[in-house]
Design a protein around this motif. Structure first.
Motif, mmCIF file in Angstrom:
data_model
loop_
_atom_site.group_PDB
_atom_site.id
_atom_site.type_symbol
_atom_site.label_atom_id
_atom_site.label_comp_id
_atom_site.label_asym_id
_atom_site.label_seq_id
_atom_site.Cartn_x
_atom_site.Cartn_y
_atom_site.Cartn_z
ATOM 1 N N VAL A 107 2.295 29.996 -4.136
ATOM 2 C CA VAL A 107 3.480 30.719 -3.633
ATOM 3 C C VAL A 107 3.444 30.804 -2.119
ATOM 4 N N LEU A 108 2.241 31.088 -1.579
ATOM 5 C CA LEU A 108 2.110 31.183 -0.125
ATOM 6 C C LEU A 108 2.342 29.838 0.525
ATOM 7 N N SER A 109 1.844 28.758 -0.133
ATOM 8 C CA SER A 109 2.054 27.418 0.447
ATOM 9 C C SER A 109 3.537 27.120 0.520
ATOM 10 N N LYS A 110 4.267 27.501 -0.571
ATOM 11 C CA LYS A 110 5.711 27.261 -0.576
ATOM 12 C C LYS A 110 6.386 28.021 0.558
ATOM 13 N N PHE A 111 5.938 29.268 0.759
ATOM 14 C CA PHE A 111 6.527 30.083 1.825
ATOM 15 C C PHE A 111 6.282 29.458 3.186
ATOM 16 N N PHE A 117 0.853 -1.184 0.000
ATOM 17 C CA PHE A 117 0.000 0.000 0.000
ATOM 18 C C PHE A 117 0.891 1.237 0.000
ATOM 19 N N LEU A 118 0.801 2.055 -1.057
ATOM 20 C CA LEU A 118 1.704 3.206 -1.171
ATOM 21 C C LEU A 118 1.108 4.428 -0.492
ATOM 22 N N VAL A 119 1.909 5.144 0.293
ATOM 23 C CA VAL A 119 1.508 6.471 0.755
ATOM 24 C C VAL A 119 2.237 7.454 -0.143
ATOM 25 N N ARG A 120 1.974 8.698 0.032
ATOM 26 C CA ARG A 120 2.569 9.718 -0.814
ATOM 27 C C ARG A 120 4.074 9.690 -0.640
ATOM 28 N N GLU A 129 -0.766 13.229 -12.103
ATOM 29 C CA GLU A 129 -0.882 14.230 -11.031
ATOM 30 C C GLU A 129 -2.346 14.452 -10.665
ATOM 31 N N PRO A 130 -2.638 14.735 -9.405
ATOM 32 C CA PRO A 130 -4.027 15.030 -9.038
ATOM 33 C C PRO A 130 -4.414 16.442 -9.477
ATOM 34 N N GLU A 131 -5.710 16.660 -9.737
ATOM 35 C CA GLU A 131 -6.180 17.954 -10.201
ATOM 36 C C GLU A 131 -7.177 18.521 -9.204
ATOM 37 N N PRO A 132 -6.771 19.503 -8.371
ATOM 38 C CA PRO A 132 -7.699 19.978 -7.347
ATOM 39 C C PRO A 132 -8.692 21.042 -7.806
ATOM 40 N N ARG A 133 -8.520 21.625 -8.997
ATOM 41 C CA ARG A 133 -9.372 22.764 -9.337
ATOM 42 C C ARG A 133 -10.753 22.311 -9.781
ATOM 43 N N THR A 154 -2.654 13.114 -3.005
ATOM 44 C CA THR A 154 -2.380 14.547 -2.812
ATOM 45 C C THR A 154 -1.725 14.774 -1.465
ATOM 46 N N THR A 155 -1.013 15.877 -1.360
ATOM 47 C CA THR A 155 -0.454 16.261 -0.061
ATOM 48 C C THR A 155 -1.574 16.825 0.793
#
Lengths: 229, 409
Positions: free
Chosen positions: A77-81, A17-20, A30-34, A64-65
């Motif tokens: 950008v804010l998430s990266k920060f 069973f794989l986790v991220r 890749e997952p698409e959240p929009r 997804t994370t």
């Protein structure tokens, strides 16, 4: 996992069973959240998007994370920060500091706005997100230095930087500046908001550091030929 | 003038049924509002020009009125919640939303309007503001209390406002044994702070009320019978050691004199206590031998309990129950019985519970428009429908959560 050849891949199911994980089989999408992309009717899709949809029916998708949201207020950008500010995995604390920073930025600007005379009101920027992005842009260096070895010595050679690297450097300088050069009694969000406002108006220590890097690059112009890429 | 600054969709309402609760003051303001263009179906009015709480009726539910700056400094030196004070500083104005319960104000109006015969026989009306519906934290109890205090103040009542009774039962830096009663304890710092704020709020009453009794503080110091209340309060502020006893004396005097029937000298007393459940709970204060102090053993709490008892008339007690600052109570407790305990419930009984819940849809709209007007919602997506739906979802229309959410959006 060993480097697979994409052409020979068959539909593959994992044994464990794989986790991220950061190393996924490239077979995974890749997952698409929009949300907007899922609401579009068939007719509006281009051929690429139609192909993607067909692939999604067949292929597995990466997990997804925790910080991915479909919220309209999501900003990469804010998430990266926030991730860069985080220590010991305490994301809640880092995100709290960022929200407090945005709030204190907004408070200072809105107070100035309400006290300013009618003519000056249009010049005051109240949006903390705009200030943050502009400040970060003002801090991004245009050219960087790389350490290249030639004839037994290491030279600092001026080198172009990718966008990601520039953004990373700007954020890193901002965070280290706020951590190191602050008074023991000032809180992080307070210092961050002061630095961001200063960077927005192109003053302050972070901008100074960027200028020093540019000066070093300029002074080492002679070694530019040592770069081979 | 403020209305002219609003963007043109805002329209003023026509006056359909005017319920004038008090004659002269309201007349002006309502006439101004009267002859204006017709109502549209969706009124997006969130501000009202009626700044006098006495003139506000159900028409104004969900609308913001401005607290005049002079009132802010005199009536509320210590009453408003911390985040609200920050908001006042940022927006350069203090606006309060008119919410349910107007029941509170109507009851107080009844007390005031009906004749003198009611003055004498009426016991104090006890109203408690509780968070209804699942123990609502941050639903606006303190702000409703402040709204009521503003009303009482503008009507000329004497307001005794204890901003947070929980602060008196915890984190006490100095605990002195009481000079008046050996088994009790004094809290000089809290008492002198409160007296200072009391003085700011009720300046005009201090010279009018005369003491009925002589109070001796030490061998050399005493306050004579017939001297004004202001002198007593000043003494309490300057002599910090006996300030708790001064507080007790002030409360006693006010209790006795609130029942006066003479028109010129009588006054109505409004006792407003935030966090009344701390009076009957436990304290975290310890004596020198590390044994805990019961609330009855604190002079301030003892005197406050006497105020809540039903043996005086000519005023009202308005209280808020809050779980947030309370000690040793589970966070899921919200009913009066659970928060007050048996003893507390019996002494507060009979009281009129007034529920305060989350914003209704209209109130939420009003709050959202107010933030937009004050340039508080800056994120471009927060002004769209999607963003608004998301804000409703995240905050569940809880006032304090909404405020914190909009702070960084």
């Amino acid at each position: 996992m060993a480097a697979p050849i994409t052409g020979l891949l068959k539909p593959w199911t994992p044994r464990l069973f794989l986790v991220r994980w950061s190393r996924y089989n490239p077979y995974y999408l890749e997952p698409e959240p929009r949300k907007e992309l899922y609401n579009m009717p068939e007719t509006e899709l281009t051929t690429e998007q139609k192909e993607e949809r067909e692939l999604k029916a067949v292929r597995p998708i990466k997990a997804t994370t925790n910080s991915t949201t479909s919220s309209v207020f999501n900003d990469p950008v804010l998430s990266k920060f926030v991730n860069m500010m985080m220590r010991d995995g305490e994301k809640i604390l880092a995100r709290g500091i960022l929200t407090q920073t945005l709030e204190s930025l907004k408070r200072k600007q809105v107070e100035k706005y309400h006290k300013a005379p009618q003519g000056k009101k249009a010049e005051i920027e109240c949006n903390p997100y705009a200030i943050f992005h502009q400040a970060l842009e003002n801090c991004m260096p245009v050219i960087g230095l790389a350490s290249i070895q030639k004839g037994g010595k290491f030279y600092q050679v001026p080198v172009p930087l990718t966008d990601n690297r520039r953004r990373f450097l700007a954020m890193k300088w901002m965070i280290t500046e706020c951590r190191d050069n602050k008074n023991r009694r000032t809180l992080m969000y307070e210092k961050l908001s002061q630095e961001l406002l200063a960077a927005y108006s192109k003053e302050g220590n972070v901008i100074k550091r960027k200028h020093e890097l540019h000066k070093m690059a300029e002074s080492n112009r002679a070694y530019a030929h040592y770069r081979w890429w | 003038m403020t209305l002219h600054r609003l963007f043109p969709l805002r329209l003023r309402q026509t006056v359909t049924q005017v319920r004038l609760l008090h004659g002269s003051g309201c007349g002006h303001q309502l006439e101004e509002v009267a002859m204006e263009p017709e109502l549209r179906k969706e009124t997006s009015v969130f501000r009202t020009q009626v700044n006098d709480p006495a003139c506000q009726s159900e028409r104004h539910l969900g609308q913001y009125y401005t607290l005049p700056t002079s009132h802010l400094h005199t009536i509320f030196p210590h009453g408003l919640p911390a985040r609200y004070q920050q908001q006042v500083k940022t927006f350069n104005e203090g606006c309060v939303m008119v919410r349910q319960p107007p029941a509170v104000r109507y009851l107080l109006c009844i007390l005031h309007q009906e004749g003198n015969d009611l003055y004498v026989s009426k016991r104090p009306v006890l109203l408690t503001l509780t968070g209804w519906v699942d123990g609502l934290k941050g639903s606006g109890k303190t702000m409703s209390l402040c709204h009521t205090i503003h009303y009482c103040s503008t009507q000329g009542w004497l307001v005794l406002h204890i901003p947070d009774a929980h602060l008196w039962v915890k984190n006490c830096k100095e605990l002195l044994p009481s000079s008046y009663h050996t088994s009790r304890f004094d809290q000089p710092i809290e008492a002198s702070n409160w007296l200072r704020n009391f003085r700011t709020t009720n300046e005009r009453f201090l010279s009018k009320i005369k003491l009925r009794q002589r109070y001796t503080w030490t061998k050399r110091e005493s306050t004579e019978k017939g001297s004004p209340l202001g002198e007593l309060v000043d003494m309490g502020v300057s002599r910090v050691k006996s300030s708790s006893d001064v507080v007790g004396a002030v409360l006693k005097e006010l209790r006795l004199q609130a029942a006066e029937t003479e028109e010129s000298e009588g006054f109505r007393l409004a006792v407003a206590i935030d966090g009344v459940n701390s009076l009957w709970g436990r304290t975290t204060i310890k004596k020198e031998d590390k044994s805990p102090v019961a609330p009855e053993e604190l002079t301030l709490i003892h005197n406050l309990r006497k105020m809540i008892d039903n043996n005086w008339c000519g005023g009202a007690v308005i209280a808020t129950l809050s779980q947030t600052g309370s000690l040793y109570s589970p966070s899921s407790a919200y009913l009066p019985k659970e928060l007050l305990g048996e003893e507390g419930f019996d002494s507060m009984d009979p009281f009129i519970p007034v529920p305060v819940s989350n914003y209704s849809e209209k109130e939420f709209e009003s709050c959202y428009l107010y933030y937009l007007d004050r340039h508080w919602l800056q994120h471009p997506h927060s002004k769209t429908d999607e963003g608004k739906k998301e804000i409703i979802f995240l905050s569940n229309r809880n006032p304090s959560v909404l405020e914190r959410l909009c702070a960084f959006l």
